[in-house]
Scaffold this motif. Structure first.
Motif, PDB file in Angstrom:
ATOM      1  N   TRP A 205      -0.504  23.366  -8.592  1.00  0.00           N
ATOM      2  CA  TRP A 205      -0.659  24.699  -8.018  1.00  0.00           C
ATOM      3  C   TRP A 205      -1.630  25.545  -8.851  1.00  0.00           C
ATOM      4  CZ3 TRP A 205      -0.578  27.226  -3.820  1.00  0.00           C
ATOM      5  CH2 TRP A 205      -0.527  28.612  -3.815  1.00  0.00           C
ATOM      6  N   GLU A 206      -1.492  25.511 -10.162  1.00  0.00           N
ATOM      7  CA  GLU A 206      -2.410  26.254 -11.035  1.00  0.00           C
ATOM      8  C   GLU A 206      -3.839  25.722 -10.912  1.00  0.00           C
ATOM      9  OE1 GLU A 206      -2.057  28.958 -13.030  1.00  0.00           O
ATOM     10  OE2 GLU A 206      -0.053  29.167 -12.164  1.00  0.00           O
ATOM     11  N   ARG A 207      -3.980  24.429 -10.766  1.00  0.00           N
ATOM     12  CA  ARG A 207      -5.304  23.831 -10.621  1.00  0.00           C
ATOM     13  C   ARG A 207      -5.968  24.304  -9.340  1.00  0.00           C
ATOM     14  NH1 ARG A 207      -6.882  19.334  -8.101  1.00  0.00           N
ATOM     15  NH2 ARG A 207      -8.862  18.481  -8.764  1.00  0.00           N
ATOM     16  N   ARG A 208      -5.221  24.293  -8.237  1.00  0.00           N
ATOM     17  CA  ARG A 208      -5.771  24.761  -6.959  1.00  0.00           C
ATOM     18  C   ARG A 208      -6.083  26.245  -7.013  1.00  0.00           C
ATOM     19  NH1 ARG A 208      -1.197  21.801  -4.671  1.00  0.00           N
ATOM     20  NH2 ARG A 208      -1.928  19.691  -4.273  1.00  0.00           N
ATOM     21  N   LYS A 209      -5.222  26.999  -7.670  1.00  0.00           N
ATOM     22  CA  LYS A 209      -5.443  28.437  -7.789  1.00  0.00           C
ATOM     23  C   LYS A 209      -6.706  28.717  -8.609  1.00  0.00           C
ATOM     24  CE  LYS A 209      -2.476  30.926 -10.110  1.00  0.00           C
ATOM     25  NZ  LYS A 209      -1.297  31.668 -10.552  1.00  0.00           N
ATOM     26  N   GLY A 210      -6.908  27.966  -9.665  1.00  0.00           N
ATOM     27  CA  GLY A 210      -8.107  28.128 -10.480  1.00  0.00           C
ATOM     28  C   GLY A 210      -9.373  27.794  -9.704  1.00  0.00           C
ATOM     29  N   ILE A 211      -9.317  26.756  -8.886  1.00  0.00           N
ATOM     30  CA  ILE A 211     -10.471  26.399  -8.058  1.00  0.00           C
ATOM     31  C   ILE A 211     -10.778  27.523  -7.084  1.00  0.00           C
ATOM     32  CG2 ILE A 211     -11.254  24.825  -6.241  1.00  0.00           C
ATOM     33  CD1 ILE A 211      -9.751  22.585  -7.733  1.00  0.00           C
TER      34      ILE A 211
ATOM     35  N   VAL B 270     -10.006  30.745  -7.356  1.00  0.00           N
ATOM     36  CA  VAL B 270     -10.497  31.917  -8.084  1.00  0.00           C
ATOM     37  C   VAL B 270     -11.965  31.720  -8.468  1.00  0.00           C
ATOM     38  CG1 VAL B 270     -10.286  33.159 -10.275  1.00  0.00           C
ATOM     39  CG2 VAL B 270      -8.268  32.710  -8.897  1.00  0.00           C
ATOM     40  N   ASN B 271     -12.322  30.548  -8.952  1.00  0.00           N
ATOM     41  CA  ASN B 271     -13.709  30.289  -9.329  1.00  0.00           C
ATOM     42  C   ASN B 271     -14.640  30.349  -8.123  1.00  0.00           C
ATOM     43  OD1 ASN B 271     -13.091  29.981 -12.024  1.00  0.00           O
ATOM     44  ND2 ASN B 271     -12.873  27.774 -11.883  1.00  0.00           N
TER      45      ASN B 271
END
Length: 120
Positions: free
Chosen positions: A85-91, A93-94
């Motif tokens: 979930w954090e990985r997808r959220k970071g993608i 946001v970027n």
């Protein structure tokens, strides 16, 4: 735990944590590419090579079980530390930050053009 079971577990983690699709551990490892650090890709490749050797009884005796256990444990530890979930959220946001920057740049260019032409 035998080599096939270890690689199946790692293939499942690659799919769950990194969203890498494919048949088998070797395909998923190849598709993960730069999503994994280099030293872990090399350890994963060592496991793929060991899987190929495990089918032959004489080559099976040449495998270093301790090194394979360490490689599998390191790869599993890294994959378990990833929060999908954090990985997808970071993608997301970027991606949105890059889009916002481009829109801001476009607005500045339009504003500059309007000032240059004397319309503002």
């Amino acid at each position: 735990m035998d080599i096939a079971a270890r690689t199946d577990r790692l293939a499942q983690l690659l799919e769950e944590r990194l969203d890498v699709r494919g048949k088998g551990f070797d395909t998923k490892l190849r598709r993960a590419g730069r999503l994994l650090p280099r030293h872990l890709r090399m350890k994963g490749q060592m496991l793929v090579d060991a899987t190929a050797r495990a089918d032959h009884p004489r080559l099976l005796r040449q495998l270093d079980e301790a090194a394979l256990d360490l490689a599998a444990a390191d790869l599993e530890r890294y994959l378990l530390s990833i929060d999908p979930w954090e990985r997808r959220k970071g993608i997301a946001v970027n991606l949105s930050a890059g889009l916002l920057f481009n829109l801001l740049l476009l607005a500045l260019l339009v504003f500059g053009f309007l000032v240059w032409r004397g319309l503002l």
